[in-house]
Motif scaffolding. Sequence first.
Motif, mmCIF file in Angstrom:
data_model
loop_
_atom_site.group_PDB
_atom_site.id
_atom_site.type_symbol
_atom_site.label_atom_id
_atom_site.label_comp_id
_atom_site.label_asym_id
_atom_site.label_seq_id
_atom_site.Cartn_x
_atom_site.Cartn_y
_atom_site.Cartn_z
ATOM 1 N N MET A 235 21.434 -17.097 -13.074
ATOM 2 C CA MET A 235 20.576 -17.470 -11.951
ATOM 3 C C MET A 235 20.001 -16.195 -11.368
ATOM 4 N N SER A 236 18.820 -16.353 -10.884
ATOM 5 C CA SER A 236 18.143 -15.135 -10.457
ATOM 6 C C SER A 236 17.636 -15.225 -9.020
ATOM 7 N N LEU A 237 17.305 -14.058 -8.539
ATOM 8 C CA LEU A 237 16.699 -13.939 -7.218
ATOM 9 C C LEU A 237 15.403 -14.741 -7.158
ATOM 10 N N GLU A 238 14.641 -14.687 -8.243
ATOM 11 C CA GLU A 238 13.357 -15.398 -8.303
ATOM 12 C C GLU A 238 13.551 -16.913 -8.115
ATOM 13 N N LYS A 239 14.543 -17.480 -8.795
ATOM 14 C CA LYS A 239 14.805 -18.919 -8.673
ATOM 15 C C LYS A 239 15.265 -19.281 -7.261
ATOM 16 N N LEU A 240 16.081 -18.423 -6.687
ATOM 17 C CA LEU A 240 16.560 -18.682 -5.332
ATOM 18 C C LEU A 240 15.414 -18.609 -4.328
ATOM 19 N N ILE B 197 22.976 -20.093 3.065
ATOM 20 C CA ILE B 197 22.381 -18.894 2.454
ATOM 21 C C ILE B 197 22.590 -17.688 3.373
ATOM 22 N N ASN B 198 22.296 -17.868 4.656
ATOM 23 C CA ASN B 198 22.381 -16.749 5.593
ATOM 24 C C ASN B 198 23.813 -16.318 5.881
ATOM 25 N N LYS B 199 24.726 -17.269 6.057
ATOM 26 C CA LYS B 199 26.132 -16.918 6.319
ATOM 27 C C LYS B 199 26.789 -16.273 5.095
ATOM 28 N N VAL B 200 26.491 -16.789 3.912
ATOM 29 C CA VAL B 200 27.041 -16.201 2.693
ATOM 30 C C VAL B 200 26.515 -14.775 2.526
ATOM 31 N N SER C 122 14.806 -12.614 3.533
ATOM 32 C CA SER C 122 15.244 -11.227 3.688
ATOM 33 C C SER C 122 16.670 -11.045 3.168
ATOM 34 N N ASN C 123 17.549 -11.969 3.521
ATOM 35 C CA ASN C 123 18.949 -11.867 3.105
ATOM 36 C C ASN C 123 19.124 -11.928 1.593
ATOM 37 N N VAL C 124 18.453 -12.862 0.936
ATOM 38 C CA VAL C 124 18.654 -12.972 -0.525
ATOM 39 C C VAL C 124 18.098 -11.744 -1.248
ATOM 40 N N ASN C 125 17.055 -11.160 -0.694
ATOM 41 C CA ASN C 125 16.521 -9.942 -1.310
ATOM 42 C C ASN C 125 17.493 -8.773 -1.156
ATOM 43 N N SER C 126 18.316 -8.808 -0.111
ATOM 44 C CA SER C 126 19.271 -7.712 0.107
ATOM 45 C C SER C 126 20.501 -7.825 -0.801
ATOM 46 N N ILE C 127 20.753 -8.988 -1.352
ATOM 47 C CA ILE C 127 21.936 -9.181 -2.208
ATOM 48 C C ILE C 127 21.915 -8.224 -3.397
ATOM 49 N N ALA C 128 20.737 -7.998 -3.962
ATOM 50 C CA ALA C 128 20.609 -7.131 -5.140
ATOM 51 C C ALA C 128 21.040 -5.688 -4.859
ATOM 52 N N THR C 129 21.051 -5.291 -3.599
ATOM 53 C CA THR C 129 21.416 -3.912 -3.250
ATOM 54 C C THR C 129 22.923 -3.745 -3.027
ATOM 55 N N LEU C 130 23.664 -4.834 -3.041
ATOM 56 C CA LEU C 130 25.098 -4.781 -2.747
ATOM 57 C C LEU C 130 25.919 -4.418 -3.981
ATOM 58 N N GLU C 131 27.105 -3.880 -3.730
ATOM 59 C CA GLU C 131 28.026 -3.567 -4.824
ATOM 60 C C GLU C 131 28.454 -4.866 -5.508
ATOM 61 N N LYS C 132 28.771 -4.769 -6.808
ATOM 62 C CA LYS C 132 29.113 -5.994 -7.542
ATOM 63 C C LYS C 132 30.408 -6.636 -7.057
ATOM 64 N N ASN C 133 31.281 -5.902 -6.398
ATOM 65 C CA ASN C 133 32.510 -6.481 -5.866
ATOM 66 C C ASN C 133 32.403 -6.865 -4.394
ATOM 67 N N ILE D 78 26.965 -14.969 -6.973
ATOM 68 C CA ILE D 78 26.473 -15.540 -5.712
ATOM 69 C C ILE D 78 25.161 -16.287 -5.901
ATOM 70 N N TYR D 79 24.246 -15.761 -6.719
ATOM 71 C CA TYR D 79 22.973 -16.462 -6.940
ATOM 72 C C TYR D 79 23.234 -17.857 -7.509
ATOM 73 N N ARG D 80 24.167 -17.944 -8.450
ATOM 74 C CA ARG D 80 24.476 -19.253 -9.051
ATOM 75 C C ARG D 80 25.048 -20.200 -7.992
ATOM 76 N N PHE D 81 25.987 -19.709 -7.184
ATOM 77 C CA PHE D 81 26.550 -20.555 -6.130
ATOM 78 C C PHE D 81 25.456 -21.040 -5.178
ATOM 79 N N LEU D 82 24.623 -20.123 -4.710
ATOM 80 C CA LEU D 82 23.578 -20.506 -3.753
ATOM 81 C C LEU D 82 22.570 -21.468 -4.383
#
Length: 154
Positions: A1-6, A43-46, A106-117, A133-137
Motif C-alpha cells: 500500500m502506498s502513500l498515493e493510494k492513501l 488517520i490523524n491519531k495514528v 499533511s500527516n500521511v505525507n509525514s509518515i514517509a519521513t519516520l523511522e521504520k520502527n 501503517i499505510y496498509r492498516f490505514l
Amino acid sequence: MSLEKLNRAIATLESHIENREFSNPKISKSNVAWHIDHSLKVINKVSESLQQSDPKSYEDNFSLLGKVFFTLGFFPRGKAKAPKHVIPPEVISKEDLISQIQLAESNVNSIATLEKNSYFNHPFFGNIKTPKIYRFLMIHTNHHLKIIRDITSK
C-alpha cells in the motif's frame, strides 16, 4: 500500500462531504459525516502516535488477528467498537471535516519521513510499525468508504 493510494482515499472521503447528512439505518446507525469524521480521526491519531513513538522501544507483538485481517485486506462490519478518542462528536460541521482532511493530508505525507520502527499500538492488533501503517490505514479507510457508498447508493 502506498502513500498515493492513501491520499486518493482521503480525497474520496472529501468528495463525500457533500453527502454528510445522508443516513440509512439498515446499513449503519451513523450517518456519512460520522464515517468521514471517524476515518479522519483514525488517520490523524495514528499519525500522531507514530510521530510520538520511540522507535527504540518497538516490540513485535503483532497479533494473529492482525495478521488475518491484514492478509484478507478488510475488516468485517459491526464487529469492533471505536475507541473513545476516535468517536466523532454529536455535531459534525463541514468546516471541521475540511480542517481534518487538510491535517490528514499533511500527516500521511509525514509518515514517509519516520523511522521504520516508529509504531502505533492498536488495541486488538498490537504494535503496527511504519512500513505496515499505510496498509492498516487503507484497510480501515476502505472499510468506512464501503459503508459510505452503501449508505449513499440506497
